[in-house]
Design a protein around this motif. Structure first.
Motif, PDB file in Angstrom:
ATOM      1  N   GLU A 246       2.068   1.327  -1.041  1.00  0.00           N
ATOM      2  CA  GLU A 246       0.676   1.106  -0.688  1.00  0.00           C
ATOM      3  C   GLU A 246      -0.223   1.946  -1.586  1.00  0.00           C
ATOM      4  OE1 GLU A 246      -0.324   1.337   3.441  1.00  0.00           O
ATOM      5  OE2 GLU A 246       1.587   0.498   4.081  1.00  0.00           O
ATOM      6  N   ALA A 254      -4.450   5.671   1.397  1.00  0.00           N
ATOM      7  CA  ALA A 254      -3.339   4.748   1.639  1.00  0.00           C
ATOM      8  C   ALA A 254      -2.998   4.618   3.112  1.00  0.00           C
ATOM      9  CB  ALA A 254      -2.100   5.217   0.864  1.00  0.00           C
ATOM     10  N   THR A 255      -3.573   5.452   3.973  1.00  0.00           N
ATOM     11  CA  THR A 255      -3.316   5.377   5.409  1.00  0.00           C
ATOM     12  C   THR A 255      -4.635   5.497   6.170  1.00  0.00           C
ATOM     13  OG1 THR A 255      -2.947   7.770   5.525  1.00  0.00           O
ATOM     14  CG2 THR A 255      -1.005   6.381   5.206  1.00  0.00           C
ATOM     15  N   PHE A 316      -2.759  -2.773  -0.146  1.00  0.00           N
ATOM     16  CA  PHE A 316      -1.864  -2.195   0.854  1.00  0.00           C
ATOM     17  C   PHE A 316      -0.583  -2.993   1.079  1.00  0.00           C
ATOM     18  CE2 PHE A 316      -6.245  -1.010   2.052  1.00  0.00           C
ATOM     19  CZ  PHE A 316      -6.141   0.367   1.964  1.00  0.00           C
ATOM     20  N   GLY A 317      -0.538  -4.234   0.624  1.00  0.00           N
ATOM     21  CA  GLY A 317       0.621  -5.089   0.878  1.00  0.00           C
ATOM     22  C   GLY A 317       0.391  -5.972   2.087  1.00  0.00           C
ATOM     23  N   SER A 320       1.367  -4.581   5.685  1.00  0.00           N
ATOM     24  CA  SER A 320       0.838  -3.263   6.032  1.00  0.00           C
ATOM     25  C   SER A 320       0.032  -3.308   7.317  1.00  0.00           C
ATOM     26  CB  SER A 320      -0.055  -2.764   4.900  1.00  0.00           C
ATOM     27  OG  SER A 320      -1.189  -3.612   4.754  1.00  0.00           O
ATOM     28  N   LEU A 360       5.354  -6.084  -1.031  1.00  0.00           N
ATOM     29  CA  LEU A 360       5.430  -4.942  -1.933  1.00  0.00           C
ATOM     30  C   LEU A 360       6.786  -4.916  -2.618  1.00  0.00           C
ATOM     31  CD1 LEU A 360       3.848  -2.198   0.356  1.00  0.00           C
ATOM     32  CD2 LEU A 360       2.791  -3.198  -1.682  1.00  0.00           C
ATOM     33  N   GLY A 487       0.613  -1.528  -4.720  1.00  0.00           N
ATOM     34  CA  GLY A 487       0.147  -2.805  -4.215  1.00  0.00           C
ATOM     35  C   GLY A 487       1.007  -3.964  -4.680  1.00  0.00           C
TER      36      GLY A 487
END
Length: 548
Positions: A246, A254-255, A316-317, A320, A360, A487
């Motif tokens: 991510e 990323a979170t 993020f995919g 995700s 991903l 990504g």
């Protein structure tokens, strides 16, 4: 409204969604008149396998579940070409033509005269307001009719005024659907810091649009934290918030939580948040009101492209927490919009996607040997091989996926064949590359027994294509650099990129669930059916529930 990805896809296509089976009844007879407002929604990057993965999280009062309950859901509509990108996807949806015929072969192309990469809808003539020195936009790339074009011609034979509007966060996703003569084509740009249009559609930025942008500043979203609506539900999917691969795009993180005010380029990072769709829906309300869409008996066409789902997926995919939470929010926003529009009068709605997406790379099965293909590696491999074969020089103009464009020196008659062959061989050896096709040969593959070669052929228009077409291996992606090395992406001839859903509801639409594969050319036919017009010449003749 006027689980694993490959396993999920295979199970979905074989057995369908785990919902109540529906009776196989014949479609309802054609109603006397279409709904006064027809809304087409493209959920950018929402491939069939992604919808199946996220569907259990969606709310009963959103857009998709009510549509599925009362309308037609085709699980697997196949894009039959290899260049599964946003521009070609929107052209395919609204014209029924593959890229080789529509003229829209990619998101961006190399302009040989200007010696730079440009948007596929950059016509070099009609300046984009707010970015006049660098960008232009108009529908000249389209070589075939869109549904909007057909509707325009039919409007002269009907009472009332037909209105056509296309809105997106991307230029190509508004310009292409709108066809040649929409009332409005609007898109978002970071430079304009809001919605804009081009000189093709108006002599200057309309006063009402400037006023709307001023009253709805994107900066108002910067201090609104994005946190999951239901973290427990997301955790119950078996995924955690932090997954390898991510990205942290422009400082968005990323979170969770994500906050635009922490970003170095918040007007860009805005696109990878649910707030971009909220902004899009607000503009849609303004356009419907301004044009009085659905206000008389003549059918109006509103086309919305939800680009945020694509940006979130890229960064993020698709599996995700961010992608799942974003879709729940977007579905709820669109459901609310649909109810508002329905309160004005009957509405028909069509929802589909312009392409799918790969998981991903870090989540791909080991058997796929997935890799990220770097732009620089492609050009470097070709350039170094050509230096060895032909001597030091400047041989490669650009890699603008899926095409590699060579410079005039490499295309001189004395070296052309050797240069193209040398570059193709060098690129084919890169990790993540399945094959490299010479476009001059690929145009003849449309009846080839090999499905990948056929898919490449349906993607190539030699008038705008580069000399080489790069096909990623299954599971591999070209790195979108959102950010670099993280990504995922799309743009391949494989089911996870090619299979998209089609969901339709409205007056006269039968309640059906179609599990067997359908051809993408039925999407334009279905939209034309909703509008009660003849489909574009490239499309199927019948809506998806009648198409075999």
């Amino acid at each position: 409204m006027k689980v694993g990805p490959l396993a999920t896809l295979c199970l979905a296509l074989a057995a369908g969604c785990a919902s109540t089976p529906r009776a196989s009844t014949p479609p309802a007879a054609r109603r006397a008149a279409p709904a006064p407002l027809v809304v087409a929604v493209v959920l950018d990057q929402m491939g069939s396998w992604v919808l199946q993965h996220h569907l259990p999280l969606l709310r009963d009062d959103g857009l998709l579940k009510p549509m599925i309950a009362r309308g037609t859901w085709a699980h697997d509509v196949r894009l039959t070409y290899a260049g599964t990108y946003t521009g070609p996807g929107h052209a395919a949806i609204y014209t029924g033509a593959p890229p080789a015929d529509s003229g829209v072969v990619a998101n961006r192309v190399w302009d040989r005269e200007r010696a730079r990469m440009v948007s596929v809808v950059d016509d070099g003539e009609h300046a984009e307001f707010g970015n006049e020195q660098r960008a232009h936009a108009g529908p000249s790339a389209l070589r075939v009719d869109t549904v909007a074009d057909v509707l325009r011609r039919a409007a002269s034979r009907r009472a009332g005024a037909t209105r056509v509007a296309a809105i997106s966060m991307k230029d190509r996703s508004a310009v292409i659907p709108g066809g040649q003569h929409p009332d409005l084509a609007l898109w978002y740009t970071e430079e304009a810091r809001g919605f804009t249009t081009s000189a093709y559609y108006a002599p200057a930025t309309p006063d009402w649009l400037s006023a709307w942008n001023a009253a709805h500043p994107v900066s108002a979203y910067f201090d609104r934290p994005w946190e999951p609506l239901d973290a427990a539900a997301l955790l119950a999917t078996g995924m955690t918030d932090e997954q390898r691969g991510e990205g942290d795009w422009h400082g968005l993180g990323a979170t969770f939580p994500h906050l635009l005010s922490r970003c170095d380029e918040p007007y860009s990072a805005f696109l990878a948040t649910p707030w971009s769709t909220e902004h899009l829906a607000a503009m849609a309300r303004a356009v419907v009101s301004r044009l009085d869409m659905g206000g008389d008996a003549a059918p109006d066409l509103l086309m919305l492209s939800v680009s945020g789902s694509d940006y979130v997926g890229h960064v993020f995919g698709p599996e995700s927490w961010e992608s799942m939470d974003n879709l729940v929010r977007v579905d709820a926003m669109l459901g609310a919009l649909a109810r508002e529009l329905s309160a004005r009068g009957p509405v028909s709605v069509l929802v589909t996607a312009d392409h799918g997406v790969m998981p991903l790379v870090e989540r791909a099965p080991a058997s796929e040997r997935a890799a990220r293909i770097e732009f620089a590696d492609v050009t470097r491999a070709a350039e170094e091989a050509l230096d060895r074969a032909l001597g030091d020089g400047e041989w490669v103009a650009a890699y603008v996926q899926p095409y590699v464009y060579l410079r005039p020196a490499a295309l001189a008659p004395a070296v052309r064949e050797r240069a193209i062959a040398t570059a193709a061989e060098a690129i084919a050896r890169l990790p993540g590359v399945a094959s490299v096709a010479r476009t001059s040969e690929a145009v003849g593959w449309r009846s080839d027994p090999d499905p990948t070669r056929r898919a490449v052929a349906e993607s190539v228009d030699p008038r705008v294509a580069g000399e080489l077409f790069v096909v990623p291996a299954e599971g591999s992606v070209v790195d979108e650099r959102m950010p670099e090395g993280f990504g995922t992406s799309h743009g391949s001839p494989y089911p996870r990129d090619q299979s998209v859903p089609l969901i339709v509801s409205g007056p006269g639409v039968p309640r059906r669930e179609l599990r067997e594969a359908r051809d993408f050319r039925s999407i334009a036919a279905t939209l034309a059916w909703l509008l009660d017009v003849t489909p574009p010449a490239a499309a199927r003749r019948a809506p998806v529930w009648e198409d075999r």
